[in-house]
Design a protein around this motif. Structure first.
Motif, PDB file in Angstrom:
ATOM      1  N   VAL A 221      45.915  77.947  57.833  1.00  0.00           N
ATOM      2  CA  VAL A 221      46.721  78.087  59.051  1.00  0.00           C
ATOM      3  C   VAL A 221      46.421  76.944  60.009  1.00  0.00           C
ATOM      4  CG1 VAL A 221      47.194  79.541  61.069  1.00  0.00           C
ATOM      5  CG2 VAL A 221      46.916  80.600  58.813  1.00  0.00           C
ATOM      6  N   TYR A 222      45.162  76.563  60.106  1.00  0.00           N
ATOM      7  CA  TYR A 222      44.790  75.433  60.957  1.00  0.00           C
ATOM      8  C   TYR A 222      45.495  74.159  60.485  1.00  0.00           C
ATOM      9  CZ  TYR A 222      41.927  72.104  63.546  1.00  0.00           C
ATOM     10  OH  TYR A 222      41.506  71.097  64.382  1.00  0.00           O
ATOM     11  N   ASP A 223      45.518  73.949  59.182  1.00  0.00           N
ATOM     12  CA  ASP A 223      46.141  72.746  58.633  1.00  0.00           C
ATOM     13  C   ASP A 223      47.635  72.692  58.941  1.00  0.00           C
ATOM     14  OD1 ASP A 223      43.722  71.965  57.583  1.00  0.00           O
ATOM     15  OD2 ASP A 223      44.157  72.645  55.553  1.00  0.00           O
ATOM     16  N   VAL A 224      48.345  73.806  58.734  1.00  0.00           N
ATOM     17  CA  VAL A 224      49.792  73.772  58.905  1.00  0.00           C
ATOM     18  C   VAL A 224      50.184  73.736  60.378  1.00  0.00           C
ATOM     19  CG1 VAL A 224      50.231  74.923  56.709  1.00  0.00           C
ATOM     20  CG2 VAL A 224      50.088  76.291  58.794  1.00  0.00           C
ATOM     21  N   GLY A 225      49.189  73.825  61.277  1.00  0.00           N
ATOM     22  CA  GLY A 225      49.473  73.671  62.690  1.00  0.00           C
ATOM     23  C   GLY A 225      50.012  72.298  63.042  1.00  0.00           C
ATOM     24  N   LEU A 226      49.894  71.346  62.144  1.00  0.00           N
ATOM     25  CA  LEU A 226      50.487  70.029  62.347  1.00  0.00           C
ATOM     26  C   LEU A 226      51.926  69.974  61.843  1.00  0.00           C
ATOM     27  CD1 LEU A 226      47.525  67.661  61.391  1.00  0.00           C
ATOM     28  CD2 LEU A 226      48.440  68.106  63.675  1.00  0.00           C
ATOM     29  N   THR A 227      52.359  71.027  61.150  1.00  0.00           N
ATOM     30  CA  THR A 227      53.713  71.087  60.608  1.00  0.00           C
ATOM     31  C   THR A 227      54.587  72.068  61.383  1.00  0.00           C
ATOM     32  OG1 THR A 227      52.867  70.588  58.392  1.00  0.00           O
ATOM     33  CG2 THR A 227      55.064  71.558  58.517  1.00  0.00           C
ATOM     34  N   VAL A 228      54.031  73.240  61.706  1.00  0.00           N
ATOM     35  CA  VAL A 228      54.726  74.236  62.525  1.00  0.00           C
ATOM     36  C   VAL A 228      53.740  74.748  63.573  1.00  0.00           C
ATOM     37  CG1 VAL A 228      56.266  74.958  60.645  1.00  0.00           C
ATOM     38  CG2 VAL A 228      54.102  76.167  60.995  1.00  0.00           C
ATOM     39  N   PRO A 229      54.198  75.185  64.730  1.00  0.00           N
ATOM     40  CA  PRO A 229      53.281  75.786  65.708  1.00  0.00           C
ATOM     41  C   PRO A 229      52.743  77.093  65.136  1.00  0.00           C
ATOM     42  CG  PRO A 229      55.569  76.013  66.421  1.00  0.00           C
ATOM     43  CD  PRO A 229      55.582  75.127  65.223  1.00  0.00           C
ATOM     44  N   ALA A 230      51.428  77.193  64.968  1.00  0.00           N
ATOM     45  CA  ALA A 230      50.841  78.309  64.240  1.00  0.00           C
ATOM     46  C   ALA A 230      49.717  78.972  65.018  1.00  0.00           C
ATOM     47  CB  ALA A 230      50.318  77.830  62.873  1.00  0.00           C
ATOM     48  N   ARG A 282      54.249  64.256  62.452  1.00  0.00           N
ATOM     49  CA  ARG A 282      53.262  65.293  62.724  1.00  0.00           C
ATOM     50  C   ARG A 282      53.390  65.759  64.172  1.00  0.00           C
ATOM     51  NH1 ARG A 282      51.922  66.931  58.116  1.00  0.00           N
ATOM     52  NH2 ARG A 282      49.692  67.236  58.369  1.00  0.00           N
ATOM     53  N   ARG A 283      53.325  67.061  64.362  1.00  0.00           N
ATOM     54  CA  ARG A 283      53.397  67.603  65.711  1.00  0.00           C
ATOM     55  C   ARG A 283      51.981  67.725  66.289  1.00  0.00           C
ATOM     56  NH1 ARG A 283      52.111  72.587  66.585  1.00  0.00           N
ATOM     57  NH2 ARG A 283      53.595  72.758  68.287  1.00  0.00           N
ATOM     58  N   VAL A 284      51.896  67.962  67.583  1.00  0.00           N
ATOM     59  CA  VAL A 284      50.608  68.183  68.222  1.00  0.00           C
ATOM     60  C   VAL A 284      50.159  69.605  67.920  1.00  0.00           C
ATOM     61  CG1 VAL A 284      49.389  68.294  70.421  1.00  0.00           C
ATOM     62  CG2 VAL A 284      51.117  66.526  70.044  1.00  0.00           C
ATOM     63  N   ARG A 285      48.930  69.747  67.454  1.00  0.00           N
ATOM     64  CA  ARG A 285      48.434  71.075  67.094  1.00  0.00           C
ATOM     65  C   ARG A 285      48.315  71.955  68.333  1.00  0.00           C
ATOM     66  NH1 ARG A 285      44.688  69.679  64.042  1.00  0.00           N
ATOM     67  NH2 ARG A 285      45.409  70.411  62.019  1.00  0.00           N
ATOM     68  N   ARG A 286      48.741  73.205  68.233  1.00  0.00           N
ATOM     69  CA  ARG A 286      48.674  74.155  69.341  1.00  0.00           C
ATOM     70  C   ARG A 286      47.303  74.822  69.322  1.00  0.00           C
ATOM     71  NH1 ARG A 286      49.665  79.681  70.407  1.00  0.00           N
ATOM     72  NH2 ARG A 286      50.940  80.104  72.237  1.00  0.00           N
ATOM     73  N   PRO A 287      46.456  74.614  70.323  1.00  0.00           N
ATOM     74  CA  PRO A 287      45.130  75.238  70.313  1.00  0.00           C
ATOM     75  C   PRO A 287      45.246  76.757  70.397  1.00  0.00           C
ATOM     76  CG  PRO A 287      45.250  73.473  71.939  1.00  0.00           C
ATOM     77  CD  PRO A 287      46.646  73.752  71.507  1.00  0.00           C
TER      78      PRO A 287
END
Length: 413
Positions: A221-230, A282-287
């Motif tokens: 889930v952490y990894d795909v945070g660069l693909t979709v807001p997770a 790549r999107r910005v990861r949502r903390p």
């Protein structure tokens, strides 16, 4: 440490005001989901909060002060209530942001979604537990739910509504998670939430994940945070993972080796590569946001009883008899859950306990003790090798208060 935040703190004082209030408006629902916390039934319960009582509840939410907590109307299926539009409109008038979390049924027509949007709903939350009809409909217990959900999703997006997609993580769909992410990427969503099953209601009969499998999925889930807001729900150790991954990335260390991730993680990552979701822009990861049961989160049942979470069936009073503000701020259950020093087992001695705390719902569901250690976490306190860097991060170097309005959260269905 590099810029940005690894974990977001809540903007408000969590002892004074919750971030989000979930209201189980009804338990009536035509579906028969395998995991249902509510053990939903076809007909409405005559003990439900009626229209006037529901409006009074919204007033109690507004009494926390502005900006008021996000108010999510869930169920069961809130579309089973004929006063749904009236309540959404009332919330807007009362200064309470209202989101709706319906079931994927034929009630989700474009016309009804447009009416909810026009009444003032700030967002919509939908569940998608598989990337195919066979997987999703099998989980939800009714044929056609997959198609209804996708159609409602697309209709809501066309209306310009903010849509959150929730996926229950169980043994049935572990290897399908990358394909669910593909759908989220292709259809578009404000947020994808991976909900880690809590053994309550019908969910007691579903198989538990091992601690190792949980760790693999959290890192995925952490990894795909660069693909979709997770984000995750009922997997509070995702915040530990975010901190660990941030430190390892800053030091240029291999997280897969350092965290001893297993074969499930590698399969999930390989599938993301096959789907072409690990390349391109790549999107910005949502903390992740630091919220837990009773600490920024409160659940009100269909009859008005107040719980720290919809998956933690311990009551702290009723909104019919005592203001929600009073229950949240001063009840022994809520104040106790906000005290990290009361945690037991490994959670009580963990260096991440102030920012994680584990799932209190799962601890209670498995052990009967809401303060017990998180059953699905295998982390050994003190074992992370970069304690100095962690201490610097926890001191505030890469944490900060949440900004912006909260999104429609995972429902307690």
């Amino acid at each position: 440490m590099s810029g940005g935040r690894a974990v977001r703190r809540q903007r408000q004082d969590v002892a004074d005001k919750p971030f989000i209030v979930i209201w189980e408006s009804t338990r009536a629902c035509p579906l028969a989901c395998l995991h249902c916390r509510a053990e939903a039934v076809p007909d409405r319960d005559p003990r439900e909060l009626d229209t006037d009582a529901a409006k009074d509840l919204m007033g109690q939410v507004a009494a926390f002060g502005q900006p008021a907590p996000l108010f999510v109307i869930t169920g069961g299926d809130p579309f089973q209530r004929p006063d749904l539009l009236e309540l959404v409109a009332h919330g807007k008038e009362a200064g309470v942001r209202v989101a709706v979390s319906p079931s994927g049924t034929p009630t989700l027509t474009p016309e009804r979604l447009r009416a909810v949007d026009e009444a003032g709903a700030v967002g919509l939350s939908l569940s998608l537990d598989g990337s195919t009809a066979a997987l999703h409909d099998g989980f939800r217990g009714v044929p056609g739910v997959f198609r209804w959900t996708l159609d409602a999703w697309d209709a809501a997006r066309e209306l310009g509504m903010k849509v959150q997609i929730n996926t229950t993580v169980t043994r049935r769909n572990l290897d399908d998670l990358p394909d669910v992410v593909r759908l989220v990427h292709d259809h578009g969503a404000m947020l994808w939430s991976a909900f880690f099953l809590v053994p309550t209601g019908r969910g007691k009969v579903l198989g538990a994940l091992t601690a190792g499998e949980t760790e693999d999925v959290l890192n995925f889930v952490y990894d795909v945070g660069l693909t979709v807001p997770a984000k995750t729900t009922e997997a509070h150790h995702f915040r530990r993972v975010a901190l660990q991954r941030r430190i390892l990335a800053d030091l240029g260390e291999d997280h897969e080796e350092a965290l001893r991730l297993g074969p499930l993680y590698r399969r999930l990552r390989d599938r993301i590569g096959e789907l072409g979701l690990d390349t391109g822009e790549r999107r910005v990861r949502r903390p992740p946001l630091d919220v837990n049961a009773g600490r920024g989160f409160v659940f009100v049942s269909h009859t008005g009883t107040v719980h720290p979470s919809g998956f933690l069936p311990l009551g702290a009073g009723s909104v019919r008899e005592r203001p929600l503000t009073d229950i949240y701020r001063s009840s022994e259950l809520f104040t106790g859950l906000r005290d990290a020093d009361r945690l037991g087992g490994r959670c009580g001695s963990c260096e991440f306990r102030q920012v994680c705390g584990g799932s209190r719902s799962r601890a209670y569901g498995v052990t009967g003790d809401p303060y017990a250690e998180e059953p699905w976490c295998g982390y050994v306190p003190g074992s992370f090798p970069r304690q100095r860097e962690l201490a610097a991060l926890l001191s505030g170097g890469a944490t900060g208060k949440a900004d912006g309005a909260p999104s429609p959260a995972r429902t307690a269905r």
